[in-house]
Design a protein around this motif. Structure first.
Motif, PDB file in Angstrom:
ATOM      1  N   SER A   1       0.807  -1.224   0.000  1.00 48.00           N
ATOM      2  CA  SER A   1       0.000   0.000   0.000  1.00 48.00           C
ATOM      3  C   SER A   1       0.841   1.275   0.000  1.00 48.00           C
ATOM      4  O   SER A   1       0.322   2.368  -0.241  1.00 48.00           O
ATOM      5  N   LEU A   2       2.149   1.135   0.264  1.00 47.11           N
ATOM      6  CA  LEU A   2       3.012   2.315   0.348  1.00 47.11           C
ATOM      7  C   LEU A   2       3.308   2.921  -1.015  1.00 47.11           C
ATOM      8  O   LEU A   2       3.663   4.100  -1.110  1.00 47.11           O
ATOM      9  N   TYR A   3       3.211   2.149  -2.089  1.00 48.56           N
ATOM     10  CA  TYR A   3       3.507   2.678  -3.414  1.00 48.56           C
ATOM     11  C   TYR A   3       2.285   2.520  -4.324  1.00 48.56           C
ATOM     12  O   TYR A   3       1.416   1.670  -4.081  1.00 48.56           O
ATOM     13  N   SER A   4       2.238   3.332  -5.364  1.00 46.10           N
ATOM     14  CA  SER A   4       1.101   3.314  -6.288  1.00 46.10           C
ATOM     15  C   SER A   4       1.097   2.042  -7.121  1.00 46.10           C
ATOM     16  O   SER A   4       2.124   1.345  -7.230  1.00 46.10           O
ATOM     17  N   VAL A   5      -0.051   1.763  -7.728  1.00 47.46           N
ATOM     18  CA  VAL A   5      -0.158   0.566  -8.579  1.00 47.46           C
ATOM     19  C   VAL A   5       0.796   0.669  -9.763  1.00 47.46           C
ATOM     20  O   VAL A   5       1.440  -0.321 -10.144  1.00 47.46           O
ATOM     21  N   ALA A   6       0.914   1.869 -10.333  1.00 48.18           N
ATOM     22  CA  ALA A   6       1.819   2.065 -11.478  1.00 48.18           C
ATOM     23  C   ALA A   6       3.266   1.768 -11.075  1.00 48.18           C
ATOM     24  O   ALA A   6       4.018   1.103 -11.808  1.00 48.18           O
ATOM     25  N   THR A   7       3.658   2.268  -9.905  1.00 43.62           N
ATOM     26  CA  THR A   7       5.010   2.000  -9.403  1.00 43.62           C
ATOM     27  C   THR A   7       5.199   0.511  -9.125  1.00 43.62           C
ATOM     28  O   THR A   7       6.246  -0.065  -9.437  1.00 43.62           O
ATOM     29  N   GLY A   8       4.178  -0.106  -8.558  1.00 45.71           N
ATOM     30  CA  GLY A   8       4.252  -1.526  -8.254  1.00 45.71           C
ATOM     31  C   GLY A   8       4.418  -2.367  -9.501  1.00 45.71           C
ATOM     32  O   GLY A   8       5.211  -3.327  -9.527  1.00 45.71           O
ATOM     33  N   LYS A   9       3.699  -2.012 -10.566  1.00 49.82           N
ATOM     34  CA  LYS A   9       3.817  -2.752 -11.824  1.00 49.82           C
ATOM     35  C   LYS A   9       5.222  -2.611 -12.412  1.00 49.82           C
ATOM     36  O   LYS A   9       5.789  -3.571 -12.923  1.00 49.82           O
ATOM     37  N   LEU A  10       5.773  -1.398 -12.318  1.00 47.02           N
ATOM     38  CA  LEU A  10       7.126  -1.155 -12.829  1.00 47.02           C
ATOM     39  C   LEU A  10       8.149  -1.958 -12.019  1.00 47.02           C
ATOM     40  O   LEU A  10       9.031  -2.618 -12.588  1.00 47.02           O
TER      41      LEU A  10
END
Length: 309
Positions: A144-153
């Motif tokens: 939850s600490l990072y955005s979905v876009a960041t997580g995908k990257l």
């Protein structure tokens, strides 16, 4: 793709959990083994800071046992069974694929084929309960600490790096398997020679004594065994002291030559390694070829059966 669901959980969260659990498993394994061995050990199949068996195990256990998460007793019981099955299947697959045994519980009580044991299984049950009530909330918080876009990257980059690391580790594991089989061939030749000298009454007795092969440690015992054997022959055949001395010196010299040649072959095989091989052997110092592991299990099984009789 990211929205595809398995057991009610989307792929995005499953993959993120996998890498986080793999990293946490690496921290635990490397710290535990480093403290135990009193030296830094990079544990895991791949060279990177992940233990994928923990990642796969944690995610699979969570997805399978999620429906019974509210029943702690049932969760513990199933937490013993499911990870134990996963551990056994993993051991069988790795032995079949790489022809090497990566861990061995044969010395632990209540083990099965050296691949699983009761103590470890009970520990998996405790871990499964902690997984649901401590680790999973913590891992969810990290995601939850990072955005979905960041997580995908992050996941995409991690998967690419992991794929390369896994490919190199796979080839390295195959080379280690071949090296261990060659080392076993050296031992088998030595077994056959010593068996032919009749220094030991049976091949199985010799294999049991040399199960953890260290040549220098066994030279004195074998020399003494040879002297006792020659003394018995002298007493039976009535050889002269000169004949006895010549026989003894000749056999001892031949024995020393055999051990020296075997030791050189061992050292040459040990030297045929790269940084990845040395890392893996350092991480799993008790690794052995599958054939050797099966031999040792058979010897222990026979020994256990004879004691029970």
């Amino acid at each position: 793709m990211w929205n595809i669901q398995i057991a009610g959980v989307d792929i995005y969260h499953i993959v993120n959990w996998f890498y986080i659990y793999s990293f946490l498993g690496w921290l635990w394994e490397s710290s535990y083994v480093s403290i135990k061995e009193k030296k830094l050990v990079n544990r895991g199949f791949v060279a990177g800071p992940v233990c994928t068996i923990y990642g796969f195990g944690a995610v699979i256990v969570y997805l399978i046992l999620k429906p019974i998460a509210g029943n702690i007793l049932l969760l513990y019981i199933c937490g013993v069974i499911v990870p134990t099955i996963l551990e056994y299947v993993t051991a069988v697959l790795m032995e079949a694929l790489f022809h090497t045994s990566w861990w061995d519980y044969s010395k632990n009580k209540f083990n099965f084929q050296g691949r699983i044991c009761l103590g470890a299984s009970l520990g998996w049950g405790v871990f499964s309960v902690i997984l649901f009530y401590v680790f999973q909330p913590f891992v969810d918080w990290i995601v939850s600490l990072y955005s979905v876009a960041t997580g995908k990257l992050l996941v995409s980059v991690a998967t690419l790096v992991y794929a390369v690391d896994f490919g190199m580790s796979y080839m390295n594991a195959m080379q280690i398997g071949e090296k261990l089989r060659n080392m076993d061939a050296v031992m088998d030749e030595l077994y056959e020679y010593i068996q032919n000298t009749k220094l030991y009454e049976s091949t199985e007795e010799l294999k049991e004594r040399l199960a953890h092969y260290r040549l220098p440690e066994y030279v004195p015992e074998l020399k003494q065994r040879l002297e006792d054997r020659v003394n018995a022959m002298v007493a039976f055949a009535g050889e002269s002291p000169e004949e006895f001395k010549a026989r003894q010196e000749g056999r001892l010299a031949e024995l020393a030559e055999r051990f020296g040649a075997a030791q050189k072959r061992f050292e040459r095989l040990k030297g045929m390694s790269n940084v990845f091989t040395r890392r893996t052997m350092n991480a799993y110092p008790n690794m052995k070829s599958r054939a050797q592991a099966l031999k040792e299990r058979a010897v222990r099984k026979v020994g256990k059966g004879s004691r029970e009789q």
